[in-house]
Design a protein around this motif. Structure first.
Motif, PDB file in Angstrom:
ATOM      1  N   LEU A 154      -7.305   2.894 -13.255  1.00 21.36           N
ATOM      2  CA  LEU A 154      -5.891   2.997 -13.602  1.00 21.36           C
ATOM      3  C   LEU A 154      -5.488   4.421 -13.972  1.00 21.36           C
ATOM      4  O   LEU A 154      -4.347   4.829 -13.747  1.00 21.36           O
ATOM      5  CB  LEU A 154      -5.554   2.041 -14.750  1.00 21.36           C
ATOM      6  N   LEU A 155      -6.412   5.190 -14.525  1.00 23.00           N
ATOM      7  CA  LEU A 155      -6.089   6.579 -14.866  1.00 23.00           C
ATOM      8  C   LEU A 155      -5.777   7.387 -13.615  1.00 23.00           C
ATOM      9  O   LEU A 155      -4.788   8.140 -13.571  1.00 23.00           O
ATOM     10  CB  LEU A 155      -7.241   7.218 -15.641  1.00 23.00           C
ATOM     11  N   ALA A 156      -6.588   7.229 -12.584  1.00 17.91           N
ATOM     12  CA  ALA A 156      -6.348   7.945 -11.337  1.00 17.91           C
ATOM     13  C   ALA A 156      -5.056   7.471 -10.677  1.00 17.91           C
ATOM     14  O   ALA A 156      -4.283   8.276 -10.138  1.00 17.91           O
ATOM     15  CB  ALA A 156      -7.524   7.763 -10.385  1.00 17.91           C
ATOM     16  N   ILE A 157      -4.819   6.174 -10.724  1.00 17.49           N
ATOM     17  CA  ILE A 157      -3.601   5.629 -10.130  1.00 17.49           C
ATOM     18  C   ILE A 157      -2.365   6.145 -10.857  1.00 17.49           C
ATOM     19  O   ILE A 157      -1.373   6.555 -10.234  1.00 17.49           O
ATOM     20  CB  ILE A 157      -3.641   4.096 -10.148  1.00 17.49           C
ATOM     21  N   SER A 158      -2.429   6.159 -12.178  1.00 20.04           N
ATOM     22  CA  SER A 158      -1.272   6.630 -12.941  1.00 20.04           C
ATOM     23  C   SER A 158      -1.019   8.119 -12.721  1.00 20.04           C
ATOM     24  O   SER A 158       0.124   8.576 -12.788  1.00 20.04           O
ATOM     25  CB  SER A 158      -1.465   6.347 -14.438  1.00 20.04           C
ATOM     26  N   ALA A 159      -2.069   8.868 -12.424  1.00 18.38           N
ATOM     27  CA  ALA A 159      -1.886  10.289 -12.125  1.00 18.38           C
ATOM     28  C   ALA A 159      -1.147  10.471 -10.809  1.00 18.38           C
ATOM     29  O   ALA A 159      -0.322  11.383 -10.659  1.00 18.38           O
ATOM     30  CB  ALA A 159      -3.241  10.991 -12.074  1.00 18.38           C
ATOM     31  N   TYR A 197      11.166   3.186 -10.152  1.00 25.32           N
ATOM     32  CA  TYR A 197      10.283   2.205  -9.520  1.00 25.32           C
ATOM     33  C   TYR A 197       9.086   1.887 -10.393  1.00 25.32           C
ATOM     34  O   TYR A 197       8.714   2.653 -11.290  1.00 25.32           O
ATOM     35  CB  TYR A 197       9.816   2.709  -8.155  1.00 25.32           C
ATOM     36  N   ILE A 198       8.486   0.739 -10.112  1.00 21.90           N
ATOM     37  CA  ILE A 198       7.180   0.393 -10.657  1.00 21.90           C
ATOM     38  C   ILE A 198       6.260   0.091  -9.486  1.00 21.90           C
ATOM     39  O   ILE A 198       6.707  -0.298  -8.410  1.00 21.90           O
ATOM     40  CB  ILE A 198       7.230  -0.804 -11.634  1.00 21.90           C
ATOM     41  N   GLN A 238       0.823  -1.208   0.000  1.00 17.65           N
ATOM     42  CA  GLN A 238       0.000   0.000   0.000  1.00 17.65           C
ATOM     43  C   GLN A 238       0.861   1.265   0.000  1.00 17.65           C
ATOM     44  O   GLN A 238       0.417   2.326   0.443  1.00 17.65           O
ATOM     45  CB  GLN A 238      -0.903  -0.011   1.246  1.00 17.65           C
ATOM     46  N   GLU A 239       2.062   1.161  -0.522  1.00 18.58           N
ATOM     47  CA  GLU A 239       2.988   2.291  -0.513  1.00 18.58           C
ATOM     48  C   GLU A 239       2.422   3.487  -1.273  1.00 18.58           C
ATOM     49  O   GLU A 239       1.892   3.335  -2.381  1.00 18.58           O
ATOM     50  CB  GLU A 239       4.335   1.899  -1.142  1.00 18.58           C
ATOM     51  N   SER A 240       2.561   4.659  -0.675  1.00 20.66           N
ATOM     52  CA  SER A 240       2.122   5.885  -1.350  1.00 20.66           C
ATOM     53  C   SER A 240       3.118   6.256  -2.441  1.00 20.66           C
ATOM     54  O   SER A 240       4.262   5.771  -2.463  1.00 20.66           O
ATOM     55  CB  SER A 240       2.031   7.040  -0.353  1.00 20.66           C
ATOM     56  N   ALA A 241       2.689   7.133  -3.318  1.00 24.49           N
ATOM     57  CA  ALA A 241       3.592   7.611  -4.366  1.00 24.49           C
ATOM     58  C   ALA A 241       4.798   8.321  -3.755  1.00 24.49           C
ATOM     59  O   ALA A 241       5.931   8.177  -4.219  1.00 24.49           O
ATOM     60  CB  ALA A 241       2.847   8.534  -5.316  1.00 24.49           C
ATOM     61  N   TYR A 281       2.754   9.221 -11.192  1.00 21.27           N
ATOM     62  CA  TYR A 281       3.075   9.703 -12.541  1.00 21.27           C
ATOM     63  C   TYR A 281       4.523   9.470 -12.939  1.00 21.27           C
ATOM     64  O   TYR A 281       4.849   9.396 -14.127  1.00 21.27           O
ATOM     65  CB  TYR A 281       2.754  11.197 -12.653  1.00 21.27           C
ATOM     66  N   ASP A 282       5.425   9.354 -11.950  1.00 21.61           N
ATOM     67  CA  ASP A 282       6.834   9.170 -12.269  1.00 21.61           C
ATOM     68  C   ASP A 282       7.254   7.703 -12.226  1.00 21.61           C
ATOM     69  O   ASP A 282       8.442   7.389 -12.369  1.00 21.61           O
ATOM     70  CB  ASP A 282       7.718   9.986 -11.327  1.00 21.61           C
ATOM     71  N   ALA A 283       6.307   6.782 -12.058  1.00 19.64           N
ATOM     72  CA  ALA A 283       6.633   5.358 -12.102  1.00 19.64           C
ATOM     73  C   ALA A 283       7.057   4.980 -13.515  1.00 19.64           C
ATOM     74  O   ALA A 283       6.615   5.583 -14.503  1.00 19.64           O
ATOM     75  CB  ALA A 283       5.420   4.523 -11.692  1.00 19.64           C
TER      76      ALA A 283
END
Length: 206
Positions: free
Chosen positions: A113-118, A101-102, A88-91, A121-123
């Motif tokens: 997935l859109l919200a998660i990728s936002a 990181y991924i 559950q690591e935060s960005a 964003y640097d993954a």
């Protein structure tokens, strides 16, 4: 444009398995630093394992809600190329280290997935795995591949229940950037099969 799907073999615990992965042509290996996992390795063991890797095979360290000190120790001593966070690591937590990181995502019907990728964003990519309560990956079960968007803003990595028998169809159905396998190429938990590894990689090249 057709791209070559990258392949990561995760959960390496033995030197001979590390060599088999490299010989078969995998792009990356994964080392698990999560003690409850049957595929977990110590930092000391990982240091020895990576000595068996040739150039151009990426090393990935997998963590599940780790202590900061453990991540830093792995980075310093194992010299891994990439971090993979499966809890559950935060960005903010993921990006504080001096490594790309991924982020693993446990897929469910309502996963955004859109919200998660936002947020992340640097993954370098999102790893899509099977949701199973209380089990952070390594379930050996596939999720519904129709949930995977065919076009996305960052690389997607498909995990969960992949085997030599289904990886080609998984790739065709999802068009993902990469595939990640662990249990699907094992002789037993934590022990890889060189034959299954080769079969898996052969199927990704069809």
């Amino acid at each position: 444009m057709i791209h070559r799907t990258r392949v990561k073999i995760c959960g390496i615990t033995r030197a001979q398995d590390m060599r088999a992965v490299a010989d078969a042509g995998a792009d990356a290996v994964g080392l698990v630093f999560y003690p409850p996992s049957p595929r977990a390795v110590s930092v000391e063991a990982a240091v020895e394992l990576v000595k068996h890797l040739p150039a151009f095979v990426t090393t990935t360290a997998l963590f599940v809600d780790p202590e900061i000190d453990l991540v830093n120790q792995v980075i310093e001593q194992v010299k891994v190329d990439l971090l993979q966070f499966h809890g559950q690591e935060s960005a903010a937590f993921c990006r504080q280290f001096s490594r790309p990181y991924i982020k693993a995502i446990a897929m469910q019907p309502a996963t955004d997935l859109l919200a998660i990728s936002a947020s992340y964003y640097d993954a370098k990519g999102l790893l899509l795995d099977t949701y199973k309560p209380g089990v952070p990956g390594g379930t050996g079960e596939a999720f519904n591949w129709q949930w995977v968007p065919r076009s996305f803003s960052m690389p997607l990595i498909l995990a969960g229940g992949l085997t030599p028998g289904n990886v080609a169809s998984a790739m065709a159905e999802t068009g993902v950037w990469a595939v990640d396998v662990s249990g699907g190429v094992e002789a037993e938990k934590g022990i890889k099969s060189a034959d299954k590894i080769q079969q898996f990689i052969n199927q990704t090249q069809i």
